[in-house]
Write an enzyme that holds these catalytic residues in place. Structure first.
Site, PDB file in Angstrom:
ATOM      1  N   ASP A  86      -3.682  -1.281  -1.987  1.00  0.00           N
ATOM      2  CA  ASP A  86      -4.849  -1.681  -1.178  1.00  0.00           C
ATOM      3  C   ASP A  86      -6.167  -1.153  -1.750  1.00  0.00           C
ATOM      4  O   ASP A  86      -7.207  -1.807  -1.647  1.00  0.00           O
ATOM      5  CB  ASP A  86      -4.698  -1.286   0.305  1.00  0.00           C
ATOM      6  CG  ASP A  86      -4.300   0.159   0.527  1.00  0.00           C
ATOM      7  OD1 ASP A  86      -4.056   0.862  -0.457  1.00  0.00           O
ATOM      8  OD2 ASP A  86      -4.230   0.581   1.701  1.00  0.00           O
ATOM      9  N   ARG A 140       7.917   6.109  -3.753  1.00  0.00           N
ATOM     10  CA  ARG A 140       8.360   6.687  -2.473  1.00  0.00           C
ATOM     11  C   ARG A 140       7.544   6.062  -1.346  1.00  0.00           C
ATOM     12  O   ARG A 140       6.492   5.480  -1.581  1.00  0.00           O
ATOM     13  CB  ARG A 140       8.179   8.203  -2.461  1.00  0.00           C
ATOM     14  CG  ARG A 140       6.749   8.619  -2.666  1.00  0.00           C
ATOM     15  CD  ARG A 140       6.484  10.046  -2.296  1.00  0.00           C
ATOM     16  NE  ARG A 140       5.122  10.345  -2.666  1.00  0.00           N
ATOM     17  CZ  ARG A 140       4.771  11.015  -3.732  1.00  0.00           C
ATOM     18  NH1 ARG A 140       5.703  11.514  -4.524  1.00  0.00           N
ATOM     19  NH2 ARG A 140       3.511  11.213  -4.031  1.00  0.00           N
ATOM     20  N   SER A 172       0.796  -1.235   0.000  1.00  0.00           N
ATOM     21  CA  SER A 172       0.000   0.000   0.000  1.00  0.00           C
ATOM     22  C   SER A 172       0.825   1.280   0.000  1.00  0.00           C
ATOM     23  O   SER A 172       0.732   2.112   0.910  1.00  0.00           O
ATOM     24  CB  SER A 172      -0.936  -0.025   1.196  1.00  0.00           C
ATOM     25  OG  SER A 172      -1.646  -1.234   1.181  1.00  0.00           O
TER      26      SER A 172
HETATM   27  C1  BGC Z   1      -0.315   5.301   0.101  1.00  0.00           C
HETATM   28  C2  BGC Z   1      -1.311   4.602  -0.798  1.00  0.00           C
HETATM   29  C3  BGC Z   1      -2.265   3.776   0.033  1.00  0.00           C
HETATM   30  C4  BGC Z   1      -2.898   4.623   1.110  1.00  0.00           C
HETATM   31  C5  BGC Z   1      -3.848   3.850   1.998  1.00  0.00           C
HETATM   32  C6  BGC Z   1      -1.032   6.064   1.188  1.00  0.00           C
HETATM   33  O1  BGC Z   1      -0.107   6.599   2.083  1.00  0.00           O
HETATM   34  O2  BGC Z   1       0.480   6.189  -0.643  1.00  0.00           O
HETATM   35  O3  BGC Z   1      -0.644   3.797  -1.747  1.00  0.00           O
HETATM   36  O4  BGC Z   1      -3.242   3.256  -0.809  1.00  0.00           O
HETATM   37  O5  BGC Z   1      -1.891   5.187   1.919  1.00  0.00           O
HETATM   38  O6  BGC Z   1      -3.244   2.779   2.611  1.00  0.00           O
END
Ligand code: BGC
Length: 499
Positions: A230, A192, A177
């Protein structure tokens, strides 16, 4: 009257006057403290205000940025990442598949047995562990080794009936995620870190290779057949149980959204046109920014002090990792400038991130007449005892301001997506239904927040349209979704039907 008595009376009167003056000064000091505290609150409230007109500007800005992010790589702060998921689950998926979910706070391993041809989910089992904070800022190898070790333990404990037949590898959907530039359905490099993770050496690496190497070190024979965000997992899991799901939103430690886009509306997609004509886009909306966001000096200061300054601004005002911290910063200012917790500033209040959003939520939801929960939390977390009811009420007011702003802005974000999909106005043929699959601890547990989000969308869309938007809590949809996508991309094509 005797002299001595007169003297005593004079002295007594003087004492009374002095005490009265002291009390008056104390009262004045107290009341000026409260005036100062109220002034800080009022200023904060005004800056956090999100009237409908402003939210509509936010929604429009979101739509504009979505177009820009789809047009070219780097065209917008919104990455609009191509997920390579062009086929959402159909219900025909069959077999035993695994999912591994590395999110924000927790980490999950899961096994799902799919029944095929609408047989549904026959069996599912999971194990969950929190991610040790030192691993979030350690080395790549340590983090992936930890995940692989948990996976090895999970597999090691499973019943024999789940073991794959000889010659066949277990298959896994990896929910990672964080922003990933995908190169295929099962490969992609980390753009990142977010949410308090910071391991420089992983940035730019293919996370599936990292995981595969760690699994080999643990002696696990498993193939990663899907790499998903996610939000994408939640969309897939949501679609499996409801064909009208076309948007997924995560509101947890971090925040993000994914939705189904027409492949032809993605100028930066140079691959073959998918048969379905569709592609799931991982927006990475946490990095959205706009001059219409109601940012305050507390947000700017929190951003400057963060591990990722200048990034994830939308996330920093809407998501679970940060709401409690914003509250702490306002309380600290009130303690310093208005002495709301007494003459001394409580030392604990100076610790960044000591006040977590679940605790803030508990205080916000306190319905007891003396706000007992607020008092207990202030005591247990911040070591501030004997707070007055007035102080506790002030804390609840602040919780409300912080949560309301976040929830209303998240609703505006959803409106932006609905607009981009061209579904924000009623059609002559009757409005199409849009189901938004929602997940994440903030959405699930912070009821005031989720209620406010849902009500705001109704407010923005108007009652007529709002009935065609439905929110559905996709509890752990992302794990099931990842397993479903692992099944859809199984290496053993001939077995996909479950025969
Ligand atoms: C991330 C996402 C993720 C979201 C929820 C963010 O900080 O960059 O990729 O889907 O958090 O988990």
């Amino acid at each position: 009257m005797k002299k001595a008595t007169v003297g005593a009376v004079v002295v007594g009167a003087a004492t009374v006057v002095a005490v009265a003056a002291l009390v008056a000064r104390h009262r004045m000091k107290k009341s000026s403290k409260w005036t100062r505290a109220r002034a800080i609150l009022k200023e904060f409230e005004e800056k956090c205000a999100t009237p409908d007109a402003k939210l509509k500007q936010v929604a429009d800005a979101m739509t504009v940025e979505m177009h820009a992010g789809l047009a070219s790589e780097g065209g917008s702060k919104l990455k609009m990442l191509i997920s390579y998921v062009d086929n959402l689950p159909t219900g025909d998926e069959a077999g035993v598949f695994y999912a591994l979910d590395l999110g924000g706070t927790n980490f999950r391993v899961m096994r799902v047995q799919l029944g095929g041809q609408d047989g549904g989910i026959i069996h599912q089992e999971f194990a969950e562990a929190s991610i040790p904070p030192n691993l979030m800022v350690g080395t790549s190898e340590a983090l992936f080794d930890y995940i692989a070790a948990e996976l090895a333990r999970f597999i090691g404990e499973e019943e024999e009936k789940f073991h794959p037949p000889p010659g066949r590898q277990r298959e896994l959907g990896f929910t990672f995620s964080f922003p990933i530039m995908q190169t295929s359905i099962n490969s992609g490099t980390l753009i990142r870190w977010t949410k308090g993770f910071s391991i420089d050496e992983t940035v730019g690496k293919d996370v599936v290779s990292e995981l595969t190497k760690a699994m080999q070190r643990q002696g696990i024979d498993m193939r990663v057949t899907a790499l998903v965000n996610d939000t994408v997992g939640t969309l897939a899991g949501g679609r499996y149980s409801d064909k009208d799901v076309s948007i997924a939103v995560i509101l947890g430690t971090g925040t993000n959204a994914a939705y189904v886009e027409r492949a032809q509306a993605i100028p930066k997609w140079h691959g073959p046109l998918p048969k379905s004509g569709e592609m799931v886009i991982n927006m990475e909306w946490g990095n959205f920014r706009s001059s219409h966001l109601s940012l305050t000096e507390y947000d700017h200061a929190m951003d400057t002090d963060s591990l990722n300054p200048g990034e994830q601004l939308f996330e920093k005002i809407c998501s679970g990792m940060y709401l409690g911290e914003i509250l702490r910063r306002v309380l600290l200012r009130m303690a310093e400038e208005a002495g709301i917790f007494g003459d001394e500033v409580p030392p604990k209040l100076k610790d960044s991130f000591v006040l977590r959003t679940p605790e803030m939520s508990a205080m916000h939801h306190d319905t007891s007449s003396d706000l007992r929960v607020v008092g207990d939390k202030l005591k247990d977390i911040l070591e501030i005892s004997n707070t007055s009811l007035k102080t506790r009420r002030l804390v609840v007011e602040l919780c409300n301001i912080v949560a309301t702003r976040g929830a209303r802005l998240a609703a505006a974000g959803i409106l932006g997506i609905v607009k981009k999909m061209g579904k924000d106005t009623p059609r002559e043929s009757g409005a199409e239904k849009i189901v938004v699959a929602m997940d994440g601890g903030l959405y699930e547990h912070y009821t005031e927040y989720s209620k406010c989000l849902e009500n705001t969308l109704v407010e923005l869309l108007g009652v007529e349209m709002s009935t065609s938007i439905v929110f559905k809590h996709a509890n752990d949809g992302s794990g099931i979704g990842a397993a479903l996508l692992a099944a859809a991309n199984s290496h053993y094509v001939e077995d996909k039907s479950g025969k």
